[in-house]
Design a protein around this motif. Structure first.
Motif, PDB file in Angstrom:
ATOM      1  N   THR A   8      35.622  -3.726  11.337  1.00  0.00           N
ATOM      2  CA  THR A   8      36.849  -3.105  11.813  1.00  0.00           C
ATOM      3  C   THR A   8      38.022  -3.798  11.133  1.00  0.00           C
ATOM      4  O   THR A   8      37.896  -4.931  10.656  1.00  0.00           O
ATOM      5  CB  THR A   8      37.004  -3.239  13.338  1.00  0.00           C
ATOM      6  N   LYS A   9      39.166  -3.126  11.118  1.00  0.00           N
ATOM      7  CA  LYS A   9      40.361  -3.733  10.550  1.00  0.00           C
ATOM      8  C   LYS A   9      40.696  -5.021  11.285  1.00  0.00           C
ATOM      9  O   LYS A   9      41.029  -6.032  10.672  1.00  0.00           O
ATOM     10  CB  LYS A   9      41.538  -2.765  10.612  1.00  0.00           C
ATOM     11  N   GLU A  10      40.568  -4.989  12.604  1.00  0.00           N
ATOM     12  CA  GLU A  10      40.908  -6.162  13.419  1.00  0.00           C
ATOM     13  C   GLU A  10      40.001  -7.344  13.105  1.00  0.00           C
ATOM     14  O   GLU A  10      40.468  -8.487  13.006  1.00  0.00           O
ATOM     15  CB  GLU A  10      40.842  -5.815  14.906  1.00  0.00           C
ATOM     16  N   SER A  11      38.700  -7.088  12.935  1.00  0.00           N
ATOM     17  CA  SER A  11      37.785  -8.197  12.635  1.00  0.00           C
ATOM     18  C   SER A  11      38.058  -8.768  11.247  1.00  0.00           C
ATOM     19  O   SER A  11      37.964  -9.973  11.034  1.00  0.00           O
ATOM     20  CB  SER A  11      36.320  -7.775  12.787  1.00  0.00           C
ATOM     21  N   LEU A  12      38.424  -7.909  10.296  1.00  0.00           N
ATOM     22  CA  LEU A  12      38.773  -8.398   8.962  1.00  0.00           C
ATOM     23  C   LEU A  12      40.078  -9.189   8.985  1.00  0.00           C
ATOM     24  O   LEU A  12      40.206 -10.189   8.283  1.00  0.00           O
ATOM     25  CB  LEU A  12      38.899  -7.236   7.975  1.00  0.00           C
ATOM     26  N   GLN A  13      41.046  -8.757   9.799  1.00  0.00           N
ATOM     27  CA  GLN A  13      42.300  -9.505   9.917  1.00  0.00           C
ATOM     28  C   GLN A  13      42.029 -10.920  10.395  1.00  0.00           C
ATOM     29  O   GLN A  13      42.555 -11.887   9.833  1.00  0.00           O
ATOM     30  CB  GLN A  13      43.264  -8.809  10.884  1.00  0.00           C
ATOM     31  N   ILE A  14      41.205 -11.046  11.408  1.00  0.00           N
ATOM     32  CA  ILE A  14      40.877 -12.370  11.945  1.00  0.00           C
ATOM     33  C   ILE A  14      40.152 -13.204  10.886  1.00  0.00           C
ATOM     34  O   ILE A  14      40.511 -14.356  10.634  1.00  0.00           O
ATOM     35  CB  ILE A  14      40.030 -12.239  13.226  1.00  0.00           C
ATOM     36  N   LEU A  15      39.156 -12.618  10.259  1.00  0.00           N
ATOM     37  CA  LEU A  15      38.364 -13.326   9.250  1.00  0.00           C
ATOM     38  C   LEU A  15      39.223 -13.784   8.083  1.00  0.00           C
ATOM     39  O   LEU A  15      39.189 -14.956   7.691  1.00  0.00           O
ATOM     40  CB  LEU A  15      37.233 -12.418   8.750  1.00  0.00           C
ATOM     41  N   LEU A  16      40.022 -12.875   7.518  1.00  0.00           N
ATOM     42  CA  LEU A  16      40.830 -13.219   6.347  1.00  0.00           C
ATOM     43  C   LEU A  16      41.945 -14.203   6.683  1.00  0.00           C
ATOM     44  O   LEU A  16      42.187 -15.143   5.917  1.00  0.00           O
ATOM     45  CB  LEU A  16      41.407 -11.955   5.714  1.00  0.00           C
ATOM     46  N   ASN A  17      42.628 -13.994   7.806  1.00  0.00           N
ATOM     47  CA  ASN A  17      43.666 -14.955   8.209  1.00  0.00           C
ATOM     48  C   ASN A  17      43.093 -16.356   8.340  1.00  0.00           C
ATOM     49  O   ASN A  17      43.675 -17.326   7.846  1.00  0.00           O
ATOM     50  CB  ASN A  17      44.314 -14.542   9.537  1.00  0.00           C
ATOM     51  N   PHE A  25      46.699 -22.187   2.850  1.00  0.00           N
ATOM     52  CA  PHE A  25      47.908 -21.374   2.935  1.00  0.00           C
ATOM     53  C   PHE A  25      48.508 -21.508   4.324  1.00  0.00           C
ATOM     54  O   PHE A  25      47.796 -21.732   5.304  1.00  0.00           O
ATOM     55  CB  PHE A  25      47.592 -19.895   2.675  1.00  0.00           C
ATOM     56  N   SER A  26      49.820 -21.361   4.423  1.00  0.00           N
ATOM     57  CA  SER A  26      50.467 -21.387   5.729  1.00  0.00           C
ATOM     58  C   SER A  26      50.011 -20.173   6.540  1.00  0.00           C
ATOM     59  O   SER A  26      49.462 -19.205   5.987  1.00  0.00           O
ATOM     60  CB  SER A  26      51.992 -21.332   5.563  1.00  0.00           C
ATOM     61  N   LYS A  27      50.256 -20.233   7.837  1.00  0.00           N
ATOM     62  CA  LYS A  27      49.890 -19.110   8.709  1.00  0.00           C
ATOM     63  C   LYS A  27      50.616 -17.840   8.255  1.00  0.00           C
ATOM     64  O   LYS A  27      50.003 -16.772   8.158  1.00  0.00           O
ATOM     65  CB  LYS A  27      50.231 -19.437  10.163  1.00  0.00           C
ATOM     66  N   ALA A  28      51.907 -17.961   7.958  1.00  0.00           N
ATOM     67  CA  ALA A  28      52.690 -16.796   7.522  1.00  0.00           C
ATOM     68  C   ALA A  28      52.164 -16.234   6.195  1.00  0.00           C
ATOM     69  O   ALA A  28      52.027 -15.017   6.042  1.00  0.00           O
ATOM     70  CB  ALA A  28      54.157 -17.167   7.392  1.00  0.00           C
ATOM     71  N   ASP A  29      51.866 -17.116   5.232  1.00  0.00           N
ATOM     72  CA  ASP A  29      51.342 -16.656   3.944  1.00  0.00           C
ATOM     73  C   ASP A  29      49.966 -16.017   4.116  1.00  0.00           C
ATOM     74  O   ASP A  29      49.669 -14.992   3.500  1.00  0.00           O
ATOM     75  CB  ASP A  29      51.272 -17.796   2.937  1.00  0.00           C
ATOM     76  N   SER A  30      49.130 -16.617   4.957  1.00  0.00           N
ATOM     77  CA  SER A  30      47.797 -16.064   5.210  1.00  0.00           C
ATOM     78  C   SER A  30      47.893 -14.665   5.807  1.00  0.00           C
ATOM     79  O   SER A  30      47.156 -13.758   5.412  1.00  0.00           O
ATOM     80  CB  SER A  30      47.004 -16.970   6.159  1.00  0.00           C
ATOM     81  N   GLN A  31      48.820 -14.484   6.736  1.00  0.00           N
ATOM     82  CA  GLN A  31      49.001 -13.172   7.349  1.00  0.00           C
ATOM     83  C   GLN A  31      49.503 -12.153   6.331  1.00  0.00           C
ATOM     84  O   GLN A  31      49.054 -11.008   6.319  1.00  0.00           O
ATOM     85  CB  GLN A  31      49.968 -13.265   8.533  1.00  0.00           C
ATOM     86  N   GLN A  32      50.401 -12.569   5.459  1.00  0.00           N
ATOM     87  CA  GLN A  32      50.935 -11.655   4.453  1.00  0.00           C
ATOM     88  C   GLN A  32      49.858 -11.264   3.440  1.00  0.00           C
ATOM     89  O   GLN A  32      49.732 -10.088   3.086  1.00  0.00           O
ATOM     90  CB  GLN A  32      52.131 -12.277   3.739  1.00  0.00           C
ATOM     91  N   ILE A  33      49.085 -12.223   2.976  1.00  0.00           N
ATOM     92  CA  ILE A  33      47.989 -11.927   2.036  1.00  0.00           C
ATOM     93  C   ILE A  33      47.020 -10.948   2.678  1.00  0.00           C
ATOM     94  O   ILE A  33      46.620  -9.950   2.075  1.00  0.00           O
ATOM     95  CB  ILE A  33      47.253 -13.229   1.628  1.00  0.00           C
ATOM     96  N   THR A  34      46.638 -11.240   3.914  1.00  0.00           N
ATOM     97  CA  THR A  34      45.696 -10.388   4.640  1.00  0.00           C
ATOM     98  C   THR A  34      46.240  -8.972   4.790  1.00  0.00           C
ATOM     99  O   THR A  34      45.535  -7.992   4.520  1.00  0.00           O
ATOM    100  CB  THR A  34      45.397 -10.987   6.034  1.00  0.00           C
ATOM    101  N   GLU A  35      47.478  -8.849   5.191  1.00  0.00           N
ATOM    102  CA  GLU A  35      48.082  -7.529   5.407  1.00  0.00           C
ATOM    103  C   GLU A  35      48.113  -6.722   4.117  1.00  0.00           C
ATOM    104  O   GLU A  35      47.813  -5.527   4.112  1.00  0.00           O
ATOM    105  CB  GLU A  35      49.487  -7.669   5.986  1.00  0.00           C
ATOM    106  N   ILE A  36      48.467  -7.356   3.009  1.00  0.00           N
ATOM    107  CA  ILE A  36      48.534  -6.654   1.724  1.00  0.00           C
ATOM    108  C   ILE A  36      47.151  -6.167   1.300  1.00  0.00           C
ATOM    109  O   ILE A  36      46.984  -5.013   0.878  1.00  0.00           O
ATOM    110  CB  ILE A  36      49.166  -7.556   0.647  1.00  0.00           C
TER     111      ILE A  36
END
Length: 88
Positions: A8-17, A25-36
């Motif tokens: 699921t998108k949610e499980s991938l978000q958790i895994l990649l972050n 990577f910082s939390k903010a950078d990790s979230q941005q990389i994951t989102e992109i």
């Protein structure tokens, strides 16, 4: 024949972050990389999505991608910018 595993998108978000934060990577950078990466997949452009994970893993581990650097603006105009990515 290989079995495909669906996420699921949610499980991938958790895994990649989590993964990108473990790389350093910082939390903010990790979230941005994951989102992109996820946005590319979700909009039908998988060539720019999560499939890059293995490539990035090798580049991060070899030091070719620097998790401790940030891109720097070298020159900026009202309509453009030149950046030095600094291997970030």
């Amino acid at each position: 024949m290989a079995t495909l595993k669906r996420f699921t998108k949610e499980s991938l978000q958790i895994l990649l972050n989590d993964l990108y934060q473990k790389y350093g990577f910082s939390k903010a950078d990790s979230q941005q990389i994951t989102e992109i990466l996820l946005q590319a997949d979700m909009t039908g452009i998988p060539s720019h999505g999560v499939q890059w994970l293995k490539y990035y893993d090798g580049k991060i581990k070899s030091g070719r991608i620097r998790v401790d650097k940030q891109a720097e603006i070298i020159k900026e105009t009202p309509i453009s910018a030149v950046l030095d990515g600094q291997s970030a």
